[in-house]
Design an enzyme around this catalytic site. Sequence first.
Site, PDB file in Angstrom:
ATOM      1  N   ALA A 165       0.868  -1.188   0.000  1.00  0.00           N
ATOM      2  CA  ALA A 165       0.000   0.000   0.000  1.00  0.00           C
ATOM      3  C   ALA A 165       0.896   1.227   0.000  1.00  0.00           C
ATOM      4  CB  ALA A 165      -0.874   0.006   1.244  1.00  0.00           C
ATOM      5  N   THR A 208       0.958   4.976   0.774  1.00  0.00           N
ATOM      6  CA  THR A 208       0.110   5.899   1.537  1.00  0.00           C
ATOM      7  C   THR A 208       0.674   7.301   1.550  1.00  0.00           C
ATOM      8  OG1 THR A 208       1.212   5.685   3.659  1.00  0.00           O
ATOM      9  CG2 THR A 208      -0.401   3.987   3.126  1.00  0.00           C
ATOM     10  N   VAL A 241       3.806  -1.585   3.795  1.00  0.00           N
ATOM     11  CA  VAL A 241       3.307  -0.216   3.635  1.00  0.00           C
ATOM     12  C   VAL A 241       4.454   0.680   3.196  1.00  0.00           C
ATOM     13  CG1 VAL A 241       2.481   1.820   4.903  1.00  0.00           C
ATOM     14  CG2 VAL A 241       1.382  -0.395   5.266  1.00  0.00           C
ATOM     15  N   LYS A 242       4.160   1.478   2.161  1.00  0.00           N
ATOM     16  CA  LYS A 242       5.137   2.475   1.708  1.00  0.00           C
ATOM     17  C   LYS A 242       4.606   3.850   2.101  1.00  0.00           C
ATOM     18  CE  LYS A 242       6.943   4.567  -2.528  1.00  0.00           C
ATOM     19  NZ  LYS A 242       7.236   4.390  -3.959  1.00  0.00           N
ATOM     20  N   THR A 243       5.407   4.585   2.858  1.00  0.00           N
ATOM     21  CA  THR A 243       4.952   5.904   3.276  1.00  0.00           C
ATOM     22  C   THR A 243       6.146   6.862   3.309  1.00  0.00           C
ATOM     23  OG1 THR A 243       3.574   7.048   4.895  1.00  0.00           O
ATOM     24  CG2 THR A 243       5.120   5.438   5.779  1.00  0.00           C
TER      25      THR A 243
END
Length: 261
Positions: free
Chosen positions: A138, A140, A168-170
């Site tokens: 994901a 984000t 998760v990539k943020t």
Amino acid sequence: MKNRLSRIIKPKDNRTVMLAVDHGYFMGPTSGLENIADTVNPLLPYADTLMLTRGALRNYIAPEIDIPIVLRVSGGTSILNENLLHEGIIASMEDAVRLNVSGVAFSIMVGAKYERDTLLAFSQVVDEAESLGIPVIAVTAVGKDMVRDARYMGLASRIAAEIGAHIVKTYYVEGFEKVVETCPVPVVIAGGKKTDEITALRTAFNAIEAGAVGVDMGRNIFQANNPEAMIQAVNAIVHDNHTPDEAYQILSKAKGSRFSK
Ligand code: 5RP
């Protein structure tokens, strides 16, 4: 699923250097990616995975090249569209399998006007990917109007994980430890807009210190003065626990570098 995940996050140290070159799906011929093959080929020895679109994969990356692929499967809007943050599904899971990918990436727009649409499309991608054993990343906190702080990143990342993201990539922010601690799946950071090299290296280092498993970095690598030296420097931080100053030495030593004294 585990096999594919271990092609993204390396089991030897539980870390990853993901090279992101998917920008064309909404930015067109991005500076540094005019010809993706020319840019990417010299960088592949230092990357653990390559994140890109199916069109870029078909047209620029030879099938013989042995690099795990993370396929961008969200899109549908461009930087020219005021509803840039309204992405949907742009590639089927069947095609992802046919392309032999190790993972797929989808952008969710938490807090934006089209939040619900993107979260529902994301959950559909998770359902389809799960049934085939394909990890979903994901992405984000995309969008220039978002307040990027630990509270928001924590919220967006946790929502992504609760819906089923495997990674998760943020974006790195102050207090990133909290984002990582409250997210039950591995977190990687995006590089964001091009900054000077030492700043990008410090960001990568701080993210790792805070518990991120690595980076999914694009512009700060391929738009660097010396992309090959830059990805080696990033790799040294992620996989060899080098400090930003130590990693910067790699840039200084690179042939013809503007960083050399
Ligand atoms: C934003 C993305 C990008 O297309 C890209 O992967 C980001 O990389 P960087 O910010 O390091 O250039 O995921 O949706």
